[in-house]
Design an enzyme around this catalytic site. Structure first.
Site, mmCIF file in Angstrom:
data_model
loop_
_atom_site.group_PDB
_atom_site.id
_atom_site.type_symbol
_atom_site.label_atom_id
_atom_site.label_comp_id
_atom_site.label_asym_id
_atom_site.label_seq_id
_atom_site.Cartn_x
_atom_site.Cartn_y
_atom_site.Cartn_z
ATOM 1 N N SER A 140 0.865 -1.190 0.000
ATOM 2 C CA SER A 140 0.000 0.000 0.000
ATOM 3 C C SER A 140 0.893 1.228 0.000
ATOM 4 O O SER A 140 2.072 1.134 0.380
ATOM 5 C CB SER A 140 -0.853 -0.009 1.278
ATOM 6 O OG SER A 140 -1.474 1.236 1.493
ATOM 7 N N TYR A 153 -1.934 -0.935 10.360
ATOM 8 C CA TYR A 153 -2.105 -1.275 8.940
ATOM 9 C C TYR A 153 -0.786 -1.008 8.195
ATOM 10 O O TYR A 153 -0.270 -1.867 7.477
ATOM 11 C CB TYR A 153 -3.239 -0.442 8.337
ATOM 12 C CG TYR A 153 -3.487 -0.704 6.871
ATOM 13 C CD1 TYR A 153 -4.085 -1.881 6.441
ATOM 14 C CD2 TYR A 153 -3.127 0.238 5.894
ATOM 15 C CE1 TYR A 153 -4.318 -2.124 5.092
ATOM 16 C CE2 TYR A 153 -3.353 0.013 4.543
ATOM 17 C CZ TYR A 153 -3.953 -1.171 4.147
ATOM 18 O OH TYR A 153 -4.178 -1.407 2.810
HETATM 19 P P1 NDP Z 1 -11.525 -5.715 -0.915
HETATM 20 O O1 NDP Z 1 -12.094 -5.611 0.453
HETATM 21 O O2 NDP Z 1 -12.432 -5.526 -2.069
HETATM 22 O O3 NDP Z 1 -10.739 -7.084 -1.084
HETATM 23 C C1 NDP Z 1 -10.068 -7.711 -0.034
HETATM 24 C C2 NDP Z 1 -9.989 -9.178 -0.349
HETATM 25 O O4 NDP Z 1 -9.278 -9.838 0.718
HETATM 26 C C3 NDP Z 1 -11.349 -9.822 -0.456
HETATM 27 O O5 NDP Z 1 -11.341 -10.702 -1.553
HETATM 28 C C4 NDP Z 1 -11.467 -10.601 0.847
HETATM 29 O O6 NDP Z 1 -12.258 -11.746 0.601
HETATM 30 C C5 NDP Z 1 -10.019 -10.981 1.079
HETATM 31 N N1 NDP Z 1 -9.736 -11.378 2.453
HETATM 32 C C6 NDP Z 1 -9.860 -10.648 3.580
HETATM 33 N N2 NDP Z 1 -9.533 -11.394 4.651
HETATM 34 C C7 NDP Z 1 -9.190 -12.627 4.182
HETATM 35 C C8 NDP Z 1 -8.771 -13.840 4.785
HETATM 36 N N3 NDP Z 1 -8.638 -13.965 6.112
HETATM 37 N N4 NDP Z 1 -8.515 -14.898 3.988
HETATM 38 C C9 NDP Z 1 -8.664 -14.804 2.644
HETATM 39 N N5 NDP Z 1 -9.059 -13.691 2.019
HETATM 40 C C10 NDP Z 1 -9.319 -12.615 2.782
HETATM 41 O O7 NDP Z 1 -10.354 -4.622 -0.947
HETATM 42 P P2 NDP Z 1 -9.137 -4.381 -1.962
HETATM 43 O O8 NDP Z 1 -9.332 -5.059 -3.224
HETATM 44 O O9 NDP Z 1 -8.921 -2.914 -1.954
HETATM 45 O O10 NDP Z 1 -7.942 -5.033 -1.140
HETATM 46 C C11 NDP Z 1 -6.952 -5.856 -1.720
HETATM 47 C C12 NDP Z 1 -5.616 -5.494 -1.146
HETATM 48 O O11 NDP Z 1 -5.274 -4.171 -1.544
HETATM 49 C C13 NDP Z 1 -5.530 -5.487 0.381
HETATM 50 O O12 NDP Z 1 -4.337 -6.118 0.778
HETATM 51 C C14 NDP Z 1 -5.488 -4.018 0.730
HETATM 52 O O13 NDP Z 1 -4.831 -3.777 1.948
HETATM 53 C C15 NDP Z 1 -4.731 -3.471 -0.463
HETATM 54 N N6 NDP Z 1 -4.837 -2.043 -0.710
HETATM 55 C C16 NDP Z 1 -6.037 -1.490 -1.075
HETATM 56 C C17 NDP Z 1 -6.149 -0.130 -1.289
HETATM 57 C C18 NDP Z 1 -7.435 0.511 -1.594
HETATM 58 O O14 NDP Z 1 -7.503 1.756 -1.579
HETATM 59 N N7 NDP Z 1 -8.498 -0.222 -1.905
HETATM 60 C C19 NDP Z 1 -4.977 0.740 -1.193
HETATM 61 C C20 NDP Z 1 -3.750 0.051 -0.839
HETATM 62 C C21 NDP Z 1 -3.709 -1.288 -0.631
HETATM 63 P P3 NDP Z 1 -13.202 -12.507 1.651
HETATM 64 O O15 NDP Z 1 -13.806 -11.458 2.550
HETATM 65 O O16 NDP Z 1 -14.186 -13.184 0.760
HETATM 66 O O17 NDP Z 1 -12.299 -13.458 2.374
#
Ligand code: NDP
Length: 246
Positions: A140, A153
């Site tokens: 991030s 975070y």
């Molecule tokens: P989303 O919430 O849309 O996606 C997060 C994903 O992580 C979901 O598919 C969720 O699926 C999965 N997830 C969460 N916990 C678990 C777990 N214990 N086991 C398996 N899967 C898990 O958000 P983003 O697409 O934005 O996030 C993706 C990545 O990008 C993250 O690492 C986030 O920190 C990073 N990020 C995002 C930014 C943003 O502005 N959106 C900026 C910088 C970084 P499910 O709940 O079905 O398990």
């Protein structure tokens, strides 16, 4: 080259993971999708297959090493090997440290950091043996600079940045050709803000994202670019900012 590569993606049920799965599959990769929400994974596999792509899924909690190993094993049994893991699952329950949301601190360490380590451990034996493989991790902008509210975070995101760089250096030393990349997205409109429980933090973030956020396919295109490089080229750090974000 992307065509026929076998790519495991965690956090594939929404946002950046989902967008990346669709783009990579459209370009001929065979994608193996992990997350906890089965209905979302099932629907995504159907969408990819309907468009002529190849995909499989397994319900996966990245905090469980056995789950992540089973996801990688599925890639091997279904598609005959593994070329890339995209460690993307994450949560972002931001809050000031003084609020002491200690359970959320632990959850972030378990998912955002240990979840990535579980991914690394699951692929490392094959990557070392085959002397080829790529590990891409969603850090991030909070992994390269500090933001209030993102103490823990950011700590997890700084940590995975270091991890990717050290794996790259050790691979060069050991001659295993393992490529690593860290992604540093800024405000991307996904479901991520739903993981914030602190009301003030959530309200502030929602307002900010509504003003500046961009769609997750911006990050998917970067993943696609990294995977597409020749095997001796390691493009390894990417910031992805909306033009409206300072
Ligand atoms: P989303 O919430 O849309 O996606 C997060 C994903 O992580 C979901 O598919 C969720 O699926 C999965 N997830 C969460 N916990 C678990 C777990 N214990 N086991 C398996 N899967 C898990 O958000 P983003 O697409 O934005 O996030 C993706 C990545 O990008 C993250 O690492 C986030 O920190 C990073 N990020 C995002 C930014 C943003 O502005 N959106 C900026 C910088 C970084 P499910 O709940 O079905 O398990």
């Amino acid at each position: 080259m992307i065509k026929d590569k076998v790519i495991v993606i965690t956090g594939a049920s929404s946002g950046i993971g989902e967008a990346s799965a669709k783009l990579l599959a459209a370009n001929g990769a065979r994608v193996v999708l992990g997350a906890r929400r089965e209905n979302r994974l099932q629907a995504l596999v159907s969408t990819i297959e309907a468009a002529g792509g190849q995909a499989a899924y397994r319900v996966t909690d990245v905090t469980k090493a056995t789950d992540v190993q089973a996801l990688v094993d599925l890639a091997k049994t279904k598609f005959g090997g593994i070329d890339v893991i995209f460690n993307n699952a994450g949560i972002m329950p931001t809050s000031p440290i003084s609020a002491l949301h200690t359970q959320e601190w632990n959850d972030m360490i378990d998912i955002n950091l240990k979840g990535v380590l579980n991914g690394v451990a699951a692929v490392m034996p094959d990557f070392t043996k085959q002397k080829h493989g790529q590990i891409i991790t969603t850090s991030s902008v909070a992994g390269i600079k500090s933001f209030t509210g993102a103490g823990v975070y950011g700590a997890t995101k700084f940590a995975v940045r270091n991890l990717m760089e050290v794996i790259r250096m050790e691979s060069a030393e050991e001659g295993t050709n393992i490529r690593t990349a860290s992604l540093y997205p800024a405000a991307i409109n996904t479901e991520l803000l739903n993981t914030i429980t602190d009301k003030a933090a959530k309200d502030g973030m929602e307002q900010f994202y509504a003003q500046v956020g961009i769609t997750p396919d911006a990050v998917a295109r970067v993943v696609n670019f990294a995977v597409d490089q020749p095997e001796d080229v390691n493009v390894n750090e990417f910031t992805i900012y909306p033009t409206k974000q300072e």
